[in-house]
Design a protein around this motif. Structure first.
Motif, short mmCIF file in Angstrom:
data_model
loop_
_atom_site.label_atom_id
_atom_site.label_comp_id
_atom_site.label_asym_id
_atom_site.label_seq_id
_atom_site.Cartn_x
_atom_site.Cartn_y
_atom_site.Cartn_z
N GLY A 1 25.58 95.28 -93.85
CA GLY A 1 26.37 94.09 -94.15
C GLY A 1 25.52 92.99 -94.76
O GLY A 1 25.96 92.31 -95.70
N THR B 1 34.69 87.21 -99.44
CA THR B 1 34.33 87.82 -98.16
C THR B 1 35.46 87.67 -97.14
O THR B 1 35.73 88.61 -96.38
CB THR B 1 33.02 87.20 -97.63
N VAL B 2 36.11 86.53 -97.11
CA VAL B 2 37.23 86.33 -96.19
C VAL B 2 38.34 87.32 -96.51
O VAL B 2 38.92 87.93 -95.61
CB VAL B 2 37.75 84.87 -96.25
N LEU C 1 37.22 90.73 -95.36
CA LEU C 1 37.25 90.76 -93.90
C LEU C 1 38.67 90.97 -93.38
O LEU C 1 38.92 91.84 -92.54
CB LEU C 1 36.67 89.45 -93.36
N TRP D 1 39.81 94.49 -91.51
CA TRP D 1 40.29 94.46 -90.12
C TRP D 1 41.77 94.79 -90.03
O TRP D 1 42.23 95.41 -89.08
CB TRP D 1 39.98 93.13 -89.46
#
Length: 137
Positions: A72, A37-38, A41, A45
């Motif tokens: 989400g 997920t990091v 992300l 972005w």
């Protein structure tokens, strides 16, 4: 252009499954999802800022925010379940069941989005269902 992105999505989704199965060995599945997920992300972005689309955030209305947050949450729950299934099951069986989301998504599109349920789409859904069952049984 949408078909190019759809095929790229399929290729990356396939890679995701295989890379995850290899990477999740001896790792808690929830921790693995958190790491993934990091990366997602940062990548998402990064693309938003590189393309200058971060300025569009002011155009979001309440409906946009609510449904994107719900989407989400559904994604997160899907990933948590998927990684746990991959960790304890055979990838060649977990992947087809996960991809059965195509049929579920089509059914929801007919009911929730009021999209046309044509004979072609129904036959395709039945064939995907039959293929899924063939692969997992």
């Amino acid at each position: 252009m949408w078909i190019t992105f759809a095929f790229l999505s399929a290729v990356f989704a396939a890679l995701t499954s295989i890379l995850a199965k290899i990477g999740i060995e001896n790792v808690n599945s929830n921790l693995a999802v958190a790491i993934r997920t990091v990366v997602v992300l940062l990548l998402a972005w990064g693309i938003v800022f590189l393309t200058g689309k971060h300025q569009d955030i002011v155009n979001l209305d309440r409906k946009n925010v609510i449904f994107l947050v719900l989407s989400g949450a559904a994604t997160g729950l899907s990933w948590l379940c998927y990684y746990r299934a991959l960790q304890i099951g055979e990838a060649s069986k977990v992947i087809p069941i996960d991809k059965f989301s195509v049929v579920i998504g089509m059914a929801l599109a007919f009911v929730v989005l009021k999209e046309a349920a044509t004979i072609k789409k129904i036959i395709g859904g039945v064939l995907i269902t039959a293929g899924t069952l063939t692969l997992i049984l």
